[in-house]
Design an enzyme around this catalytic site. Structure first.
Site, PDB file in Angstrom:
ATOM      1  N   SER A   1       0.826  -1.208   0.000  1.00  0.00           N
ATOM      2  CA  SER A   1       0.000   0.000   0.000  1.00  0.00           C
ATOM      3  C   SER A   1       0.861   1.258   0.000  1.00  0.00           C
ATOM      4  O   SER A   1       0.437   2.299  -0.490  1.00  0.00           O
ATOM      5  CB  SER A   1      -0.880   0.045   1.251  1.00  0.00           C
TER       6      SER A   1
ATOM      7  N   ASN B   1      -5.400   5.668  -1.528  1.00  0.00           N
ATOM      8  CA  ASN B   1      -4.965   5.966  -0.163  1.00  0.00           C
ATOM      9  C   ASN B   1      -4.377   7.366  -0.047  1.00  0.00           C
ATOM     10  O   ASN B   1      -4.477   7.995   1.007  1.00  0.00           O
ATOM     11  CB  ASN B   1      -3.958   4.925   0.324  1.00  0.00           C
TER      12      ASN B   1
ATOM     13  N   HIS C   1      -2.115  -3.315  -6.526  1.00  0.00           N
ATOM     14  CA  HIS C   1      -2.702  -3.013  -5.223  1.00  0.00           C
ATOM     15  C   HIS C   1      -4.210  -3.244  -5.242  1.00  0.00           C
ATOM     16  O   HIS C   1      -4.970  -2.469  -5.828  1.00  0.00           O
ATOM     17  CB  HIS C   1      -2.385  -1.558  -4.852  1.00  0.00           C
TER      18      HIS C   1
ATOM     19  N   GLU D   1      -5.016  -0.984  -8.350  1.00  0.00           N
ATOM     20  CA  GLU D   1      -4.114   0.092  -8.773  1.00  0.00           C
ATOM     21  C   GLU D   1      -2.796  -0.541  -9.208  1.00  0.00           C
ATOM     22  O   GLU D   1      -2.197  -1.294  -8.443  1.00  0.00           O
ATOM     23  CB  GLU D   1      -3.895   1.070  -7.621  1.00  0.00           C
TER      24      GLU D   1
HETATM   25  N1  LIG Z   1      -5.290  -4.569   5.030  1.00  0.00           N
HETATM   26  C1  LIG Z   1      -5.599  -3.753   4.030  1.00  0.00           C
HETATM   27  O1  LIG Z   1      -6.636  -3.047   4.043  1.00  0.00           O
HETATM   28  C2  LIG Z   1      -4.732  -3.713   2.802  1.00  0.00           C
HETATM   29  C3  LIG Z   1      -5.263  -3.203   1.608  1.00  0.00           C
HETATM   30  C4  LIG Z   1      -4.471  -3.207   0.452  1.00  0.00           C
HETATM   31  C5  LIG Z   1      -3.155  -3.654   0.536  1.00  0.00           C
HETATM   32  N2  LIG Z   1      -2.655  -4.118   1.715  1.00  0.00           N
HETATM   33  C6  LIG Z   1      -1.273  -4.609   1.741  1.00  0.00           C
HETATM   34  O2  LIG Z   1      -1.314  -6.030   1.718  1.00  0.00           O
HETATM   35  C7  LIG Z   1      -0.180  -6.553   2.433  1.00  0.00           C
HETATM   36  C8  LIG Z   1      -0.661  -7.486   3.515  1.00  0.00           C
HETATM   37  O3  LIG Z   1      -1.506  -6.774   4.386  1.00  0.00           O
HETATM   38  P1  LIG Z   1      -2.480  -7.532   5.405  1.00  0.00           P
HETATM   39  O4  LIG Z   1      -3.288  -6.483   6.076  1.00  0.00           O
HETATM   40  O5  LIG Z   1      -3.155  -8.667   4.710  1.00  0.00           O
HETATM   41  O6  LIG Z   1      -1.370  -8.128   6.419  1.00  0.00           O
HETATM   42  P2  LIG Z   1      -1.535  -9.287   7.503  1.00  0.00           P
HETATM   43  O7  LIG Z   1      -0.448  -9.044   8.503  1.00  0.00           O
HETATM   44  O8  LIG Z   1      -2.949  -9.406   7.934  1.00  0.00           O
HETATM   45  O9  LIG Z   1      -1.189 -10.624   6.688  1.00  0.00           O
HETATM   46  C9  LIG Z   1       0.104 -10.919   6.251  1.00  0.00           C
HETATM   47  C10 LIG Z   1       0.207 -12.419   6.029  1.00  0.00           C
HETATM   48  O10 LIG Z   1       1.492 -12.692   5.481  1.00  0.00           O
HETATM   49  C11 LIG Z   1       2.018 -13.846   6.127  1.00  0.00           C
HETATM   50  N3  LIG Z   1       3.474 -13.783   5.991  1.00  0.00           N
HETATM   51  C12 LIG Z   1       4.340 -13.046   6.712  1.00  0.00           C
HETATM   52  N4  LIG Z   1       5.594 -13.230   6.239  1.00  0.00           N
HETATM   53  C13 LIG Z   1       5.498 -14.095   5.199  1.00  0.00           C
HETATM   54  C14 LIG Z   1       6.444 -14.670   4.300  1.00  0.00           C
HETATM   55  N5  LIG Z   1       7.726 -14.374   4.362  1.00  0.00           N
HETATM   56  N6  LIG Z   1       5.988 -15.515   3.372  1.00  0.00           N
HETATM   57  C15 LIG Z   1       4.666 -15.810   3.275  1.00  0.00           C
HETATM   58  N7  LIG Z   1       3.725 -15.295   4.091  1.00  0.00           N
HETATM   59  C16 LIG Z   1       4.146 -14.451   5.041  1.00  0.00           C
HETATM   60  C17 LIG Z   1       1.504 -13.767   7.539  1.00  0.00           C
HETATM   61  O11 LIG Z   1       1.527 -15.041   8.167  1.00  0.00           O
HETATM   62  C18 LIG Z   1       0.062 -13.245   7.316  1.00  0.00           C
HETATM   63  O12 LIG Z   1      -0.833 -14.310   7.091  1.00  0.00           O
HETATM   64  C19 LIG Z   1       0.597  -5.331   2.931  1.00  0.00           C
HETATM   65  O13 LIG Z   1       1.604  -5.025   2.006  1.00  0.00           O
HETATM   66  C20 LIG Z   1      -0.464  -4.231   2.954  1.00  0.00           C
HETATM   67  O14 LIG Z   1       0.090  -2.945   2.818  1.00  0.00           O
HETATM   68  C21 LIG Z   1      -3.424  -4.177   2.841  1.00  0.00           C
END
Ligand SMILES: NC(=O)c1ccc[n+]([C@@H]2O[C@H](COP(=O)([O-])OP(=O)(O)OC[C@H]3O[C@@H](n4cnc5c(N)ncnc54)[C@H](O)[C@@H]3O)[C@@H](O)[C@H]2O)c1
Length: 275
Positions: A106, A177, A127, A139
């Site tokens: 993000s 964002n 994204h 995006e």
């Molecule tokens: N939450 C949101 O609203 C949102 C929206 C768009 C983008 N994002 C982006 O998506 C990404 C993830 O966000 P999230 O909120 O789902 O995070 P989260 O912490 O809920 O989930 C991350 C997941 O990745 C796993 N993980 C960690 N290290 C790992 C590795 N080396 N290999 C494989 N899996 C691994 C974890 O076990 C977990 O299940 C981030 O880059 C965030 O910026 C989030």
């Protein structure tokens, strides 16, 4: 986010390998996915039997090498530059040379995430919005070394999966964002200044602007802690004072009022959750 993106991929008819370091996360995601596909059939959004077929296209693994033959790997690990760089470096040694890498980051730079991974020309920003299986927008951005052919192939895949790709520069927050974080902060400052109650602000935005969700409902959904993290990523880069985390937001996070996931944020969900 990873689970939601996997639902989009499997629903689009592609073989989908879900990789996570935590097996319990995979099991949890699979249960939610089964429910989501079943309800899609009930609502007429998926053909009868397609729920089981989509689920059967999904496999779970904790072994990164299972992705070796993938055409596209979409990374959605936690928002940490070093973690993402390390992952793409490892994937580069495991995956076939033509595999495209995409990051769901993000706030981080696609150019920096790709830097040093060994296939900087085939890394793109992709994204998705939360929840990915319901929101169409993706995006898409290029790193400085992304090849046009790689970006075009990723773009075509996103369109083919039924999503709506929009091109944006490689900059924190991309389009949505970058607009939303300062806007949400303005709303929080308005609440702190006593302008109106959260429910009234949400009602005004929904009834006056035609939004489906009010800003307080949205912040509760994404998590107040996530909003703080977004502020911390944007403010130092943009120096936009509207991007700085408002004091009320920080107090609410300190109090554990993180939004829906914690049972309360701007609204109280504890009764709804049966607590
Ligand atoms: N939450 C949101 O609203 C949102 C929206 C768009 C983008 N994002 C982006 O998506 C990404 C993830 O966000 P999230 O909120 O789902 O995070 P989260 O912490 O809920 O989930 C991350 C997941 O990745 C796993 N993980 C960690 N290290 C790992 C590795 N080396 N290999 C494989 N899996 C691994 C974890 O076990 C977990 O299940 C981030 O880059 C965030 O910026 C989030």
């Amino acid at each position: 986010m990873g689970a939601g993106i996997a639902r989009v991929i499997a629903r689009a008819g592609c073989e989908t390998i879900c990789h996570d370091v935590a097996p319990e996360g995979l099991a949890r995601a699979r249960a939610v996915t089964a429910k989501f596909f079943a309800s899609s059939v009930k609502r007429g959004r998926m053909a009868e039997g397609e729920d089981a077929a989509a689920l059967a296209r999904m496999t779970d693994t904790t072994d990164l090498a299972a992705l070796a033959e993938a055409d596209l790997v979409i990374e959605a690990v936690f928002e940490d530059l070093a973690a993402k760089q390390e992952l793409f470096g490892r994937l580069n040694t495991l995956c076939k040379p033509e595999t495209l890498f995409a990051s769901n980051t993000s706030t981080l730079s696609i150019t920096e995430i790709a830097s040093g991974c060994g296939r900087e020309d085939r890394v793109v920003g992709m994204h998705f919005c939360l929840p990915a299986e319901l929101m169409k927008l993706v995006e898409m951005s290029r790193g400085m070394n992304t090849a046009t052919a790689a970006f075009d192939a990723a773009w075509a895949w996103v369109k083919g999966a039924g999503q709506v790709p929009v091109e944006t520069q490689d900059r924190p927050g991309f389009i949505l964002n970058a607009v939303l974080v300062p806007f949400n902060n303005d709303v929080i400052r308005a609440i702190e200044a006593g302008v109106a109650e959260p429910a009234d602000i949400d009602l005004a935005v929904k009834a006056g602007l035609g939004y489906r969700m009010g800003p307080c409902e949205l912040i509760d959904l994404i998590g107040l802690d996530t909003q703080v993290r977004l502020c911390e990523a944007f403010y130092p880069v943009t120096l936009n004072p509207r991007a700085a985390a408002p004091p009320l937001l920080r107090r609410m996070v300190a109090a554990g009022h993180l939004g829906r996931k914690a049972g309360r944020g701007f609204y109280d969900y504890r009764e709804e959750a049966g607590a």
